[in-house]
Design a protein around this motif. Structure first.
Motif, PDB file in Angstrom:
ATOM      1  N   ILE A 509       0.831  -1.209   0.000  1.00 41.70           N
ATOM      2  CA  ILE A 509       0.000   0.000   0.000  1.00 41.70           C
ATOM      3  C   ILE A 509       0.858   1.249   0.000  1.00 41.70           C
ATOM      4  O   ILE A 509       0.506   2.266  -0.605  1.00 41.70           O
ATOM      5  CB  ILE A 509      -0.986  -0.001   1.201  1.00 41.70           C
ATOM      6  N   PHE A 510       1.998   1.212   0.687  1.00 36.82           N
ATOM      7  CA  PHE A 510       2.917   2.351   0.659  1.00 36.82           C
ATOM      8  C   PHE A 510       3.858   2.173  -0.536  1.00 36.82           C
ATOM      9  O   PHE A 510       5.001   1.733  -0.409  1.00 36.82           O
ATOM     10  CB  PHE A 510       3.697   2.442   1.972  1.00 36.82           C
ATOM     11  N   THR A 511       3.337   2.514  -1.702  1.00 38.34           N
ATOM     12  CA  THR A 511       4.079   2.331  -2.948  1.00 38.34           C
ATOM     13  C   THR A 511       4.321   3.685  -3.610  1.00 38.34           C
ATOM     14  O   THR A 511       3.702   4.701  -3.272  1.00 38.34           O
ATOM     15  CB  THR A 511       3.285   1.443  -3.922  1.00 38.34           C
ATOM     16  N   ALA A 512       5.216   3.672  -4.573  1.00 37.47           N
ATOM     17  CA  ALA A 512       5.517   4.905  -5.309  1.00 37.47           C
ATOM     18  C   ALA A 512       4.255   5.442  -5.985  1.00 37.47           C
ATOM     19  O   ALA A 512       4.033   6.658  -6.058  1.00 37.47           O
ATOM     20  CB  ALA A 512       6.605   4.639  -6.350  1.00 37.47           C
ATOM     21  N   GLN A 513       3.410   4.543  -6.479  1.00 37.04           N
ATOM     22  CA  GLN A 513       2.177   4.969  -7.139  1.00 37.04           C
ATOM     23  C   GLN A 513       1.262   5.725  -6.166  1.00 37.04           C
ATOM     24  O   GLN A 513       0.704   6.772  -6.515  1.00 37.04           O
ATOM     25  CB  GLN A 513       1.438   3.739  -7.697  1.00 37.04           C
ATOM     26  N   VAL A 514       1.146   5.196  -4.926  1.00 34.79           N
ATOM     27  CA  VAL A 514       0.289   5.839  -3.940  1.00 34.79           C
ATOM     28  C   VAL A 514       0.876   7.174  -3.502  1.00 34.79           C
ATOM     29  O   VAL A 514       0.159   8.191  -3.414  1.00 34.79           O
ATOM     30  CB  VAL A 514       0.074   4.900  -2.735  1.00 34.79           C
ATOM     31  N   PHE A 515       2.187   7.203  -3.264  1.00 30.63           N
ATOM     32  CA  PHE A 515       2.804   8.460  -2.832  1.00 30.63           C
ATOM     33  C   PHE A 515       2.727   9.509  -3.938  1.00 30.63           C
ATOM     34  O   PHE A 515       2.554  10.702  -3.666  1.00 30.63           O
ATOM     35  CB  PHE A 515       4.252   8.225  -2.409  1.00 30.63           C
ATOM     36  N   SER A 516       2.843   9.073  -5.168  1.00 29.83           N
ATOM     37  CA  SER A 516       2.732  10.009  -6.293  1.00 29.83           C
ATOM     38  C   SER A 516       1.334  10.603  -6.355  1.00 29.83           C
ATOM     39  O   SER A 516       1.158  11.800  -6.621  1.00 29.83           O
ATOM     40  CB  SER A 516       3.060   9.277  -7.602  1.00 29.83           C
ATOM     41  N   LEU A 517       0.322   9.768  -6.096  1.00 34.80           N
ATOM     42  CA  LEU A 517      -1.058  10.238  -6.127  1.00 34.80           C
ATOM     43  C   LEU A 517      -1.291  11.336  -5.089  1.00 34.80           C
ATOM     44  O   LEU A 517      -1.915  12.361  -5.379  1.00 34.80           O
ATOM     45  CB  LEU A 517      -2.009   9.062  -5.874  1.00 34.80           C
ATOM     46  N   LEU A 536      -3.858   6.840   8.062  1.00 36.20           N
ATOM     47  CA  LEU A 536      -3.123   5.598   7.794  1.00 36.20           C
ATOM     48  C   LEU A 536      -1.640   5.775   8.114  1.00 36.20           C
ATOM     49  O   LEU A 536      -1.026   4.915   8.762  1.00 36.20           O
ATOM     50  CB  LEU A 536      -3.314   5.202   6.330  1.00 36.20           C
ATOM     51  N   VAL A 537      -1.058   6.872   7.653  1.00 30.83           N
ATOM     52  CA  VAL A 537       0.349   7.144   7.937  1.00 30.83           C
ATOM     53  C   VAL A 537       0.578   7.270   9.437  1.00 30.83           C
ATOM     54  O   VAL A 537       1.558   6.745   9.984  1.00 30.83           O
ATOM     55  CB  VAL A 537       0.794   8.433   7.214  1.00 30.83           C
ATOM     56  N   ASP A 538      -0.335   7.953  10.109  1.00 26.97           N
ATOM     57  CA  ASP A 538      -0.243   8.110  11.559  1.00 26.97           C
ATOM     58  C   ASP A 538      -0.229   6.747  12.244  1.00 26.97           C
ATOM     59  O   ASP A 538       0.590   6.481  13.138  1.00 26.97           O
ATOM     60  CB  ASP A 538      -1.436   8.941  12.044  1.00 26.97           C
ATOM     61  N   GLY A 539      -1.132   5.871  11.840  1.00 24.76           N
ATOM     62  CA  GLY A 539      -1.232   4.560  12.482  1.00 24.76           C
ATOM     63  C   GLY A 539      -0.014   3.686  12.275  1.00 24.76           C
ATOM     64  O   GLY A 539       0.333   2.876  13.149  1.00 24.76           O
ATOM     65  N   TYR A 540       0.637   3.833  11.132  1.00 21.56           N
ATOM     66  CA  TYR A 540       1.786   2.975  10.826  1.00 21.56           C
ATOM     67  C   TYR A 540       3.075   3.804  10.718  1.00 21.56           C
ATOM     68  O   TYR A 540       3.950   3.512   9.902  1.00 21.56           O
ATOM     69  CB  TYR A 540       1.549   2.220   9.511  1.00 21.56           C
ATOM     70  N   ALA A 541       3.196   4.851  11.567  1.00 14.79           N
ATOM     71  CA  ALA A 541       4.342   5.754  11.471  1.00 14.79           C
ATOM     72  C   ALA A 541       5.664   5.019  11.665  1.00 14.79           C
ATOM     73  O   ALA A 541       6.675   5.352  11.025  1.00 14.79           O
ATOM     74  CB  ALA A 541       4.204   6.877  12.495  1.00 14.79           C
ATOM     75  N   ASP A 542       5.697   4.020  12.554  1.00 16.02           N
ATOM     76  CA  ASP A 542       6.964   3.313  12.788  1.00 16.02           C
ATOM     77  C   ASP A 542       7.406   2.499  11.571  1.00 16.02           C
ATOM     78  O   ASP A 542       8.566   2.089  11.490  1.00 16.02           O
ATOM     79  CB  ASP A 542       6.854   2.420  14.018  1.00 16.02           C
ATOM     80  N   TYR A 543       6.503   2.261  10.606  1.00 17.35           N
ATOM     81  CA  TYR A 543       6.890   1.586   9.362  1.00 17.35           C
ATOM     82  C   TYR A 543       7.976   2.394   8.645  1.00 17.35           C
ATOM     83  O   TYR A 543       8.916   1.827   8.080  1.00 17.35           O
ATOM     84  CB  TYR A 543       5.663   1.428   8.467  1.00 17.35           C
ATOM     85  N   PHE A 544       7.855   3.715   8.682  1.00 12.63           N
ATOM     86  CA  PHE A 544       8.801   4.566   7.958  1.00 12.63           C
ATOM     87  C   PHE A 544      10.147   4.653   8.671  1.00 12.63           C
ATOM     88  O   PHE A 544      11.139   5.051   8.070  1.00 12.63           O
ATOM     89  CB  PHE A 544       8.188   5.955   7.769  1.00 12.63           C
ATOM     90  N   GLU A 545      10.182   4.273   9.932  1.00 12.27           N
ATOM     91  CA  GLU A 545      11.471   4.187  10.634  1.00 12.27           C
ATOM     92  C   GLU A 545      12.287   3.027  10.091  1.00 12.27           C
ATOM     93  O   GLU A 545      13.522   3.092  10.017  1.00 12.27           O
ATOM     94  CB  GLU A 545      11.225   4.007  12.138  1.00 12.27           C
ATOM     95  N   ARG A 546      11.595   1.974   9.645  1.00 17.94           N
ATOM     96  CA  ARG A 546      12.292   0.804   9.090  1.00 17.94           C
ATOM     97  C   ARG A 546      12.429   0.894   7.574  1.00 17.94           C
ATOM     98  O   ARG A 546      13.231   0.175   6.989  1.00 17.94           O
ATOM     99  CB  ARG A 546      11.529  -0.468   9.468  1.00 17.94           C
ATOM    100  N   ASN A 547      11.575   1.731   6.968  1.00 18.60           N
ATOM    101  CA  ASN A 547      11.592   1.855   5.506  1.00 18.60           C
ATOM    102  C   ASN A 547      11.829   3.329   5.163  1.00 18.60           C
ATOM    103  O   ASN A 547      10.917   4.048   4.731  1.00 18.60           O
ATOM    104  CB  ASN A 547      10.270   1.346   4.918  1.00 18.60           C
ATOM    105  N   ASN A 553       9.123  11.406   1.176  1.00 16.02           N
ATOM    106  CA  ASN A 553       7.870  11.554   0.426  1.00 16.02           C
ATOM    107  C   ASN A 553       6.686  11.812   1.351  1.00 16.02           C
ATOM    108  O   ASN A 553       5.864  12.711   1.120  1.00 16.02           O
ATOM    109  CB  ASN A 553       7.591  10.297  -0.404  1.00 16.02           C
ATOM    110  N   VAL A 554       6.616  11.000   2.395  1.00 19.32           N
ATOM    111  CA  VAL A 554       5.452  11.113   3.263  1.00 19.32           C
ATOM    112  C   VAL A 554       5.495  12.424   4.050  1.00 19.32           C
ATOM    113  O   VAL A 554       4.449  13.058   4.282  1.00 19.32           O
ATOM    114  CB  VAL A 554       5.355   9.881   4.195  1.00 19.32           C
ATOM    115  N   LEU A 555       6.687  12.875   4.429  1.00 18.26           N
ATOM    116  CA  LEU A 555       6.783  14.156   5.133  1.00 18.26           C
ATOM    117  C   LEU A 555       6.363  15.322   4.238  1.00 18.26           C
ATOM    118  O   LEU A 555       5.681  16.255   4.682  1.00 18.26           O
ATOM    119  CB  LEU A 555       8.207  14.368   5.646  1.00 18.26           C
TER     120      LEU A 555
END
Length: 1007
Positions: A509-517, A536-547, A553-555
């Motif tokens: 779900i956190f793909t380049a296509q979604v971030f581009s949109l 969604l980003v708020d709920g899975y914020a720690d995902y971006f610490e590992r990825n 992009n998300v910031l």
């Protein structure tokens, strides 16, 4: 004449009739009240019996109604004046009048009141009218007021009712219905009233045949619609009563169960549909044991009938009229009653019905606004999922043969709900009223609860369902489906375990296509879609610490969203979460964050909560910096932002008041709470609170056991102290000018509390002198003074050392003493009283000398007496706080000799007063919920004071003991038990038993 009519009792029957007629005619309220009062006095007078008799045959309906009412009044107030013979004669009089009314086709107004009169008679003379239903049937059928003693000669009920006229049966139903409803209102635990319940049992055998005569007839005459409806209402009342009888006494009124099958068949009768379906739905929901297995099979057959299928189709096609909704609720009630079978049985009958229940989630129309069955259906499926969760922990668990089938049904229900919770177009949604909009959002939350429950069954694979739906929606640009999918995905973060392969799913779900949109959203993308993506980003914020590849992009997306007022609140919370979870990675970007914030505030207006969240997020990056000295520049820049707001605040105040000398000067002009200046001042303090929160050490930070115990002096005496002084000055400037507003007080106190939570020195861990200087600004005129004192309580608790703090704590004790002096009585402000006493309690183990050194000694005595007054007072919170104070004071151990002497002196002087205060409460004056708290100082007193027994004995036998329900002997037995237990846990139960005895047996329910 008017005076006689309205105020004096009538002297003739004609005058009484005239008043009655006037009572039921339009007139001034004052005149009608006077007439009513006069007639009530007449009803209660000794002539009331004769009045009722003489008015019974009057030609005016209202007069006849008043006659029946008068009988009721006399029965309720003067029944004891009747002899046994008088009572039997009265019964025959009322029954004779009822028969006469039936013969004369009397209207329902008088007939119903006569039935109520007979019920009132039953409550006064039930012992001599036990089989009241059969007796009334007998009299009505033979058209004569037969003596009750002749009932033994009467035919059986079935024979009596064979030719009963329908209008006579209606009267019987009215009486039986009112009777059982009124008996149901009485307390079956009361010895006197329990007799009414016992006398219902023989009467059920007599009412059932009459009910059966009308509801079992499958080919009724159209003229019988009224009597059949009354029969069903009567059955409903008796069945409702039988449920209570089952709960209270385990009684089953078996004759009523013989009517379940004909009742079910009455559903097809349009004239009985409403009352019947309400009865069956209520029984299925609350008392399904009333039905037999044959009844359930009959209901299954009913739902498979063409009649039920037609109604079901009408419902799911959007017919949400009352009758259609009733059918839906009846269907769901049957589902609730058979839930276990529906989950575990795979036969076609059960599978067909569970599929139909799933279909209720797909009815046409938007939930709540149009579709009225969606929310009740969702509640059923929540219960169904909870049943699956319970099954997982059973012996067979997931291996049960039915489990996968049941899980499939839930998955189908989830997909239907996903479609139903999609937001309508904005113009449609905004056209709804606020109730429907709120209800729709509540329905979405309820669905979120179901998803979280279902996750416990499926675990992480359920994410795949919504990821697939989301990506399809991205490709098709279906915004409603995308928003719903993102919303559903955001429901799961708290459910997912650490060992589950979460990132494998989130990578889809956190793909380049979604971030581009979302980086370059098309104009037509709705705000709600962006909100759900941010959630969604708020709920899975720690995902971006590992990825980390996606973190920039998300910031960028989140910061861009801040400029939109509809998104700023959600975006600010997302920034806070990202900064908090990824703080170690983002420290090098602190300069960029500060620059973006400066640009943002220059170009748009952000509310105080948005600012606070962003400030907290940026401060968390400062906290992650390894060296204290490197934190100063970004902290200064953060404080510069706040300082700018404070200056703007003061400029607004100056322009509004003309006062340009605001430094350290309290305004004499009170600004409105909604004033922009007050809002800006509050925003400034909230931002400081946010910075303080962000600077706190994360809870999951490991503790270095090898680290030196000597704390750093950087923040207390080094370069960092400048930050503390600056923050302190900023708070005081706002407080001194706007301290008349409760919100300002709250925010200022919360800022200081941020430092109380820290274990190590920091920018917001203020020196004690600063904290005390701020607290001492408050007095009895200060808004939210209780919260200020609560802040002092937290300050005392947070201190881990008492060395060198005598002066600080002494100043606070003096301050508390002044406030409590000025308050006077405890009840004048219970919040201040509670917090003031709580402060003293927390101080005792920290710095007893600060309390005991209070000067003059009269002030110290006042504080002790204030706590004792709180114990004997009526306010619960100060009472329990004072109990804690004395429990702590008596329990002080390991004191220096001088302090021990002072404590012993206080107890010797005030011990008898304390004992009397405790006994006053335990003797029946306190609330039940306070007893455990009050037991604590009592136990400490008994264990630690040699004079405790004599003090307690004096209190128990003295004139101030509050109860006369317990004799001196029992009081001394209570004392002996307390002393023998020596503070053991059983003391609490002894106290409860004694309190209950002092209150009296009427309070048995609370024990």
């Amino acid at each position: 004449m008017a005076t006689i009519q309205y105020e004096q009792l009538p002297t003739s029957l004609e005058e009484a009739v005239s008043l009655i007629i006037q009572l039921y005619q339009p007139g001034s309220p004052e005149r009608l009240v006077k007439i009513q009062e006069t007639l009530q006095r007449l009803q209660k007078s000794p002539e009331g019996w004769h009045l009722a008799n003489n008015l019974a045959n009057h030609q005016n309906e209202h007069v006849r109604f008043f006659a029946a009412l008068t009988f009721i009044v006399k029965l309720n107030t003067d029944a004891s004046s009747l002899t046994k013979e008088d009572a039997q004669a009265l019964l025959q009089t009322i029954v004779r009048w009822l028969i006469q009314c039936l013969e004369n086709s009397e209207g329902p107004l008088v007939l119903r009141k006569l039935c109520s009169t007979l019920v009132a008679y039953f409550f006064q003379f039930s012992a001599s009218w036990k089989s009241c239903v059969k007796h009334l049937i007998y009299c009505v059928c033979v058209k004569a007021a037969m003596p009750y003693d002749s009932l033994g000669e009467a035919p059986d009920t079935q024979t009596l009712i064979q030719d009963i006229p329908d209008n006579n049966a209606v009267a019987i139903f009215w009486f039986a219905t009112t009777l059982v409803e009124e008996v149901g209102k009485t307390d079956s635990n009361s010895m006197k009233q329990n007799e009414f319940h016992r006398r219902m049992l023989p009467n059920v055998d007599d009412i059932v045949p009459l009910i059966s005569k009308y509801i079992s007839n499958q080919s009724p005459d159209s003229s019988q619609a009224k009597v059949r409806q009354e029969a069903m209402k009567c059955y409903q009342a008796w069945v409702s009563y039988s449920h209570r009888a089952f709960i209270d006494d385990g009684l089953v009124l078996e004759p009523l169960q013989t009517l379940t099958k004909p009742t079910i068949m009455c559903l097809a009768d349009e004239t009985l549909y409403e009352v019947t379906i309400e009865l069956l739905a209520d029984l299925l929901s609350t008392y399904c044991k009333f039905f037999s297995e044959d009844d359930f099979q009959l209901l299954y057959s009913l739902f498979n009938s063409s009649w039920a299928q037609e109604r079901y189709q009408q419902l799911i096609k959007g017919d949400f009229e009352f009758e259609s909704i009733q059918f839906g609720l009846f269907t769901l009630a049957f589902g609730d009653a058979t839930l276990q079978d529906l989950a575990t049985r795979t036969e076609p009958q059960y599978q067909q019905f569970i599929s139909a229940l799933g279909g209720l989630l797909a009815a046409e129309g938007y939930p709540v606004h149009e579709d009225k069955i969606f929310v009740p259906a969702l509640e059923f499926w929540n219960a169904f999922v909870e049943n699956l969760i319970d099954a997982i922990h059973s012996d067979q668990g997931r291996d049960a043969h039915w489990f996968s089938v049941a899980q499939m049904h839930v998955t189908q229900a989830v997909e239907r709900c996903w479609r139903k919770i999609q937001f309508p177009p904005a113009e449609i949604f905004n056209s709804w009223d606020s109730v429907d909009r709120t209800g729709f959002k509540d329905a979405r939350r309820d669905f979120g609860d179901l998803l979280q429950q279902f996750y416990l069954v499926t675990h992480i694979p359920i994410l795949g369902l919504f990821i697939t739906l989301a990506m399809k929606a991205v490709d098709s640009r279906n915004w409603a489906e995308l928003e719903a999918s993102l919303y559903c995905l955001s429901c799961f973060p708290d459910n997912i375990g650490e060992t589950e392969p979460r990132d494998i799913y989130l990578n889809k779900i956190f793909t380049a296509q979604v971030f581009s949109l979302f980086s370059n959203p098309p104009m037509e993308i709705p705000v709600r879609v962006m909100q759900s993506f941010l959630m969604l980003v708020d709920g899975y914020a720690d995902y971006f610490e590992r990825n980390t590849i996606f973190l920039p992009n998300v910031l960028n997306i989140v910061f861009s969203a801040l400029s939109a007022s509809a998104l700023s609140s959600r975006a600010s919370r997302t920034i806070l979460r990202l900064c908090s979870d990824c703080r170690g990675l983002l420290v090098p970007e602190i300069g960029s964050f500060l620059q973006q914030y400066q640009t943002l505030t220059a170009n748009s207006s952000l509310d105080k909560y948005v600012k606070e969240a962003i400030m907290e997020g940026m401060a968390s990056l400062v906290q992650a910096m390894p060296e204290d000295h490197s934190k100063l520049p970004p902290l200064d820049q953060l404080l510069d932002f706040v300082d700018a707001d404070i200056e703007n605040c003061f400029q607004l105040i100056a322009s509004q008041t003309g006062d340009h000398n605001l430094n350290g000067q309290s305004l004499s002009v009170v600004l409105a709470r909604e004033s922009p200046a007050v809002e800006l001042g509050l925003s400034s303090l909230r931002c400081l609170v946010g910075i303080g929160k962000g600077l706190q050490t994360p809870h999951d930070t490991p503790v270095d056991l090898e680290e030196s115990e000597t704390p750093s002096t950087f923040w207390m005496a080094g370069d960092g102290s400048r930050i503390q002084r600056r923050v302190f000055t900023m708070v005081n400037r706002v407080y001194d000018v706007l301290g008349g507003h409760a919100d300002i007080i709250d925010a200022a106190c919360q800022l200081f509390r941020q430092g109380f939570r820290e274990m190590e020195p920091g920018a917001f861990v203020m020196p004690s002198t600063m904290i005390v200087e701020f607290l001492l600004k408050s007095n009895v005129q200060t808004p939210r003074l209780g919260f200020v004192i609560g802040t002092a309580c937290s300050f005392v608790t947070s201190h881990r050392t008492t060395v060198g703090n005598d002066e600080v704590f002494g100043a606070l004790v003096q301050w508390i003493s002044q406030i409590l002096h000025q308050q006077g009585d405890v009840c004048n402000d219970p919040d201040i009283a509670q917090n003031g006493i709580d402060f003293l309690t927390r101080l005792l183990p920290k710095n007893l000398s600060a309390l005991m050194s209070l000067q003059p000694p009269s002030d110290l005595e006042y504080l002790f007496m204030f706590t004792l007054k709180a114990i004997t007072g009526t306010e619960p919170l100060p009472k329990t706080a004072a109990a804690d104070f004395w429990s702590t004071f008596i329990g002080l151990l390991g004191l220096e000799p001088s302090f021990q002497t002072s404590v012993d002196s206080v107890l010797l002087h005030l011990g008898p007063v304390l004992a009397e205060a405790l006994i006053f409460n335990i003797g029946g004056r306190s609330a039940r919920s306070d007893l455990d708290k009050l037991s604590d100082p009592l136990k400490k007193l008994v264990v630690r004071q040699v004079h405790a027994k004599s003090w307690l004995e004096s209190a128990l036998t003295g004139a101030n003991f509050p109860s006369d329900k317990v004799g001196v002997k029992d009081r001394l037995i209570f004392l002996q038990k307390i002393v023998s237990l020596r503070g053991a846990r059983g003391t609490n139960q002894v106290v409860r038993d004694f309190w209950l005895a002092c209150r009296g047996t009427n309070f048995a329910y609370v024990s």
